[in-house]
Design a protein around this motif. Sequence first.
Motif, PDB file in Angstrom:
ATOM      1  N   PHE A 111      -2.776   5.991   8.191  1.00  0.00           N
ATOM      2  CA  PHE A 111      -4.161   6.286   7.806  1.00  0.00           C
ATOM      3  C   PHE A 111      -4.298   6.663   6.336  1.00  0.00           C
ATOM      4  O   PHE A 111      -5.192   6.186   5.647  1.00  0.00           O
ATOM      5  N   SER A 112      -3.401   7.522   5.845  1.00  0.00           N
ATOM      6  CA  SER A 112      -3.574   7.984   4.455  1.00  0.00           C
ATOM      7  C   SER A 112      -3.110   6.966   3.441  1.00  0.00           C
ATOM      8  O   SER A 112      -3.720   6.796   2.403  1.00  0.00           O
ATOM      9  N   ASN A 113      -1.979   6.299   3.748  1.00  0.00           N
ATOM     10  CA  ASN A 113      -1.360   5.474   2.699  1.00  0.00           C
ATOM     11  C   ASN A 113      -1.708   3.989   2.780  1.00  0.00           C
ATOM     12  O   ASN A 113      -1.799   3.323   1.760  1.00  0.00           O
ATOM     13  N   HIS A 114      -1.868   3.478   3.999  1.00  0.00           N
ATOM     14  CA  HIS A 114      -1.936   2.011   4.115  1.00  0.00           C
ATOM     15  C   HIS A 114      -3.286   1.437   4.501  1.00  0.00           C
ATOM     16  O   HIS A 114      -3.542   0.262   4.253  1.00  0.00           O
ATOM     17  N   LEU A 115      -4.141   2.263   5.116  1.00  0.00           N
ATOM     18  CA  LEU A 115      -5.352   1.684   5.717  1.00  0.00           C
ATOM     19  C   LEU A 115      -6.299   1.058   4.690  1.00  0.00           C
ATOM     20  O   LEU A 115      -6.821  -0.043   4.895  1.00  0.00           O
ATOM     21  N   PHE A 116      -6.507   1.736   3.567  1.00  0.00           N
ATOM     22  CA  PHE A 116      -7.442   1.189   2.566  1.00  0.00           C
ATOM     23  C   PHE A 116      -6.908  -0.131   2.010  1.00  0.00           C
ATOM     24  O   PHE A 116      -7.655  -1.080   1.815  1.00  0.00           O
ATOM     25  N   TYR A 117      -5.604  -0.182   1.795  1.00  0.00           N
ATOM     26  CA  TYR A 117      -5.018  -1.443   1.314  1.00  0.00           C
ATOM     27  C   TYR A 117      -5.209  -2.541   2.350  1.00  0.00           C
ATOM     28  O   TYR A 117      -5.448  -3.690   2.007  1.00  0.00           O
ATOM     29  N   PHE A 118      -5.101  -2.167   3.628  1.00  0.00           N
ATOM     30  CA  PHE A 118      -5.257  -3.178   4.670  1.00  0.00           C
ATOM     31  C   PHE A 118      -6.681  -3.740   4.644  1.00  0.00           C
ATOM     32  O   PHE A 118      -6.894  -4.946   4.691  1.00  0.00           O
ATOM     33  N   PHE A 119      -7.665  -2.845   4.506  1.00  0.00           N
ATOM     34  CA  PHE A 119      -9.064  -3.294   4.504  1.00  0.00           C
ATOM     35  C   PHE A 119      -9.433  -4.059   3.232  1.00  0.00           C
ATOM     36  O   PHE A 119     -10.471  -4.698   3.185  1.00  0.00           O
ATOM     37  N   THR A 120      -8.632  -3.933   2.205  1.00  0.00           N
ATOM     38  CA  THR A 120      -8.958  -4.610   0.937  1.00  0.00           C
ATOM     39  C   THR A 120      -7.842  -5.597   0.555  1.00  0.00           C
ATOM     40  O   THR A 120      -7.674  -5.919  -0.624  1.00  0.00           O
ATOM     41  N   ARG A 121      -7.106  -6.063   1.560  1.00  0.00           N
ATOM     42  CA  ARG A 121      -5.942  -6.916   1.267  1.00  0.00           C
ATOM     43  C   ARG A 121      -6.386  -8.171   0.508  1.00  0.00           C
ATOM     44  O   ARG A 121      -7.524  -8.623   0.624  1.00  0.00           O
ATOM     45  N   ASN A 122      -5.457  -8.682  -0.259  1.00  0.00           N
ATOM     46  CA  ASN A 122      -5.682  -9.869  -1.128  1.00  0.00           C
ATOM     47  C   ASN A 122      -6.650  -9.620  -2.275  1.00  0.00           C
ATOM     48  O   ASN A 122      -7.123 -10.561  -2.893  1.00  0.00           O
ATOM     49  N   THR A 123      -7.012  -8.387  -2.532  1.00  0.00           N
ATOM     50  CA  THR A 123      -7.856  -8.112  -3.695  1.00  0.00           C
ATOM     51  C   THR A 123      -7.190  -7.039  -4.575  1.00  0.00           C
ATOM     52  O   THR A 123      -7.849  -6.105  -5.055  1.00  0.00           O
ATOM     53  N   HIS A 124      -5.907  -7.154  -4.745  1.00  0.00           N
ATOM     54  CA  HIS A 124      -5.189  -6.236  -5.652  1.00  0.00           C
ATOM     55  C   HIS A 124      -4.209  -7.055  -6.487  1.00  0.00           C
ATOM     56  O   HIS A 124      -3.443  -7.850  -5.922  1.00  0.00           O
ATOM     57  N   ASP A 125      -4.261  -6.862  -7.791  1.00  0.00           N
ATOM     58  CA  ASP A 125      -3.270  -7.522  -8.655  1.00  0.00           C
ATOM     59  C   ASP A 125      -2.099  -6.591  -8.925  1.00  0.00           C
ATOM     60  O   ASP A 125      -1.066  -7.004  -9.419  1.00  0.00           O
ATOM     61  N   PHE A 126      -2.322  -5.325  -8.677  1.00  0.00           N
ATOM     62  CA  PHE A 126      -1.241  -4.334  -8.793  1.00  0.00           C
ATOM     63  C   PHE A 126      -1.557  -3.198  -7.836  1.00  0.00           C
ATOM     64  O   PHE A 126      -2.693  -3.073  -7.347  1.00  0.00           O
ATOM     65  N   LEU A 127      -0.565  -2.381  -7.574  1.00  0.00           N
ATOM     66  CA  LEU A 127      -0.788  -1.180  -6.772  1.00  0.00           C
ATOM     67  C   LEU A 127      -0.741   0.021  -7.712  1.00  0.00           C
ATOM     68  O   LEU A 127       0.221   0.182  -8.463  1.00  0.00           O
ATOM     69  N   GLY A 128      -1.789   0.801  -7.691  1.00  0.00           N
ATOM     70  CA  GLY A 128      -1.821   2.027  -8.505  1.00  0.00           C
ATOM     71  C   GLY A 128      -1.494   3.197  -7.596  1.00  0.00           C
ATOM     72  O   GLY A 128      -2.221   3.459  -6.640  1.00  0.00           O
ATOM     73  N   ILE A 129      -0.412   3.857  -7.876  1.00  0.00           N
ATOM     74  CA  ILE A 129       0.015   4.969  -7.000  1.00  0.00           C
ATOM     75  C   ILE A 129      -0.139   6.306  -7.719  1.00  0.00           C
ATOM     76  O   ILE A 129       0.396   6.505  -8.808  1.00  0.00           O
ATOM     77  N   ASN A 130      -0.929   7.184  -7.108  1.00  0.00           N
ATOM     78  CA  ASN A 130      -0.995   8.573  -7.580  1.00  0.00           C
ATOM     79  C   ASN A 130      -0.090   9.365  -6.643  1.00  0.00           C
ATOM     80  O   ASN A 130      -0.332   9.402  -5.431  1.00  0.00           O
ATOM     81  N   TYR A 131       0.937   9.962  -7.175  1.00  0.00           N
ATOM     82  CA  TYR A 131       1.860  10.678  -6.285  1.00  0.00           C
ATOM     83  C   TYR A 131       1.888  12.177  -6.605  1.00  0.00           C
ATOM     84  O   TYR A 131       2.222  12.584  -7.725  1.00  0.00           O
TER      85      TYR A 131
END
Length: 442
Positions: free
Chosen positions: A255-275
């Motif tokens: 839920f915290s890490n992957h869900l938003f990426y799943f809902f927006t898949r194929n619309t990212h040219d890079f992954l921006g990670i705030n850790y």
Amino acid sequence: MPQDLPIPQEHPKEHHEHQTLKFPDGFLWGAATSAHQVEGNNINNDWWQWEQDRPFDLRSGQACDQYNRYEQDFELAKQLNHNAHRLSIEWSRIEPSEGKFDSVEIGHYKKVLKSLKDKGFTVMLTLWHFTLPKWVADKGAWENGQTVKYFERFVKKIAPEISQYVDLWVTLNEPGVYIYETYIEKAWPHAKKSWLGQIKTFLNLASAHKKVYKYLHKTFPAGKPVGIANNILSFESYHKHSIIEQVAVSLNDLFSNHLFYFFTRNTHDFLGINYYFHIRFKSKGMLAAKEDTIQQIHDVSDLGWEIYPEGIFEVLTDFADDLPIYITECGIASTNDDRRNRFLISYLQEVARAIKSGVNVRGFFYWSLIDNFEWHLGFEPRFGLIEIDYQTFKRHIRPSALVYTDIIQHNGIPHSLLRFIGHTVQAEEVLEKRQKEIEKGS
Ligand code: BGC
């Protein structure tokens, strides 16, 4: 006495490599900020409105006055050898009332971004970093499906004006944190408990990202990378064999890490990670709850957030796929600057380890260039490489900023810094020479 015993050889000399832990060529080294946290006087957004009911010292007010002092701040970042910078623009300045765009403010942001380009920075620009124009918030903030259209209209207005100064676009900052602080913690404007509100907000933010991604690609075919900056947490179970804790880890990761990426898949040219976070789950009966790290012996920041360098390695390896990764934020709130030294060295060592094991990390943006307004916590947390005196707005370079500069200049972590891990880093001593050079302006 046996004759054929080997004659003891002189012990071979221990071999120290004394090498720099190198990062890839072209690596981006910089720091990040967001408009409302540093600019000051953002009187037309929902945060400003909400702050008026709070004690004076928890209001953003003039913040760091970067609206007027950006030139000085960028100059300092340049002196510190940063080659990239992440910042955001404030929607409520550009469109203070519905459909009315302020050409003076657009001109201001053009100057700000041009100043960065003139100094040679690679510019990463965030289009939305938590604040909304008050008129958008009054209509229901991100719960309102129309906000997607408003945001798209805003981007269509501003992007053509500034695209020449932007190298990487970040559409949204941390959708999950926004939802958590607004709907679960109820600490941020628009605060309320509403499951439906949360779901609508999530879906509208995902839709806004997808629309803006497509627009930016269609309009600027030169293809500047577009992504989001997402808060990615490292989760761990307290007992390695507890199924309950493992389930908690997996669900939270999903839920915290992957869900938003799943809902927006194929619309990212890079992954921006705030850790920032390492969370341990401990079972209590049939459920698992977050363990309170402040009660434990773990090293924590001034905000009680656990210092856990291995976590950045874990999230980087978890997210390694075809897309390049930028660490769009990572930093520590501490008034003890020596902890920031150790933080920088130990976290970057883990980033180097991830790169060595094949993760395509292209840049690191320390949070933050300067101390700033930490949302509902006010000005007390000190994240900056540069200290702000909030009475005079004077900037003071912290020794840890020079440790970071040393790393940048080596494009890696020199042995002279690595050997300090686990010890107190006497940055003043190590970097006295560099400080003098900076003061001389070289
Ligand atoms: C946010 C920043 C914030 C930082 C430290 C990130 O979640 O993007 O705005 O200041 O963390 O809390």
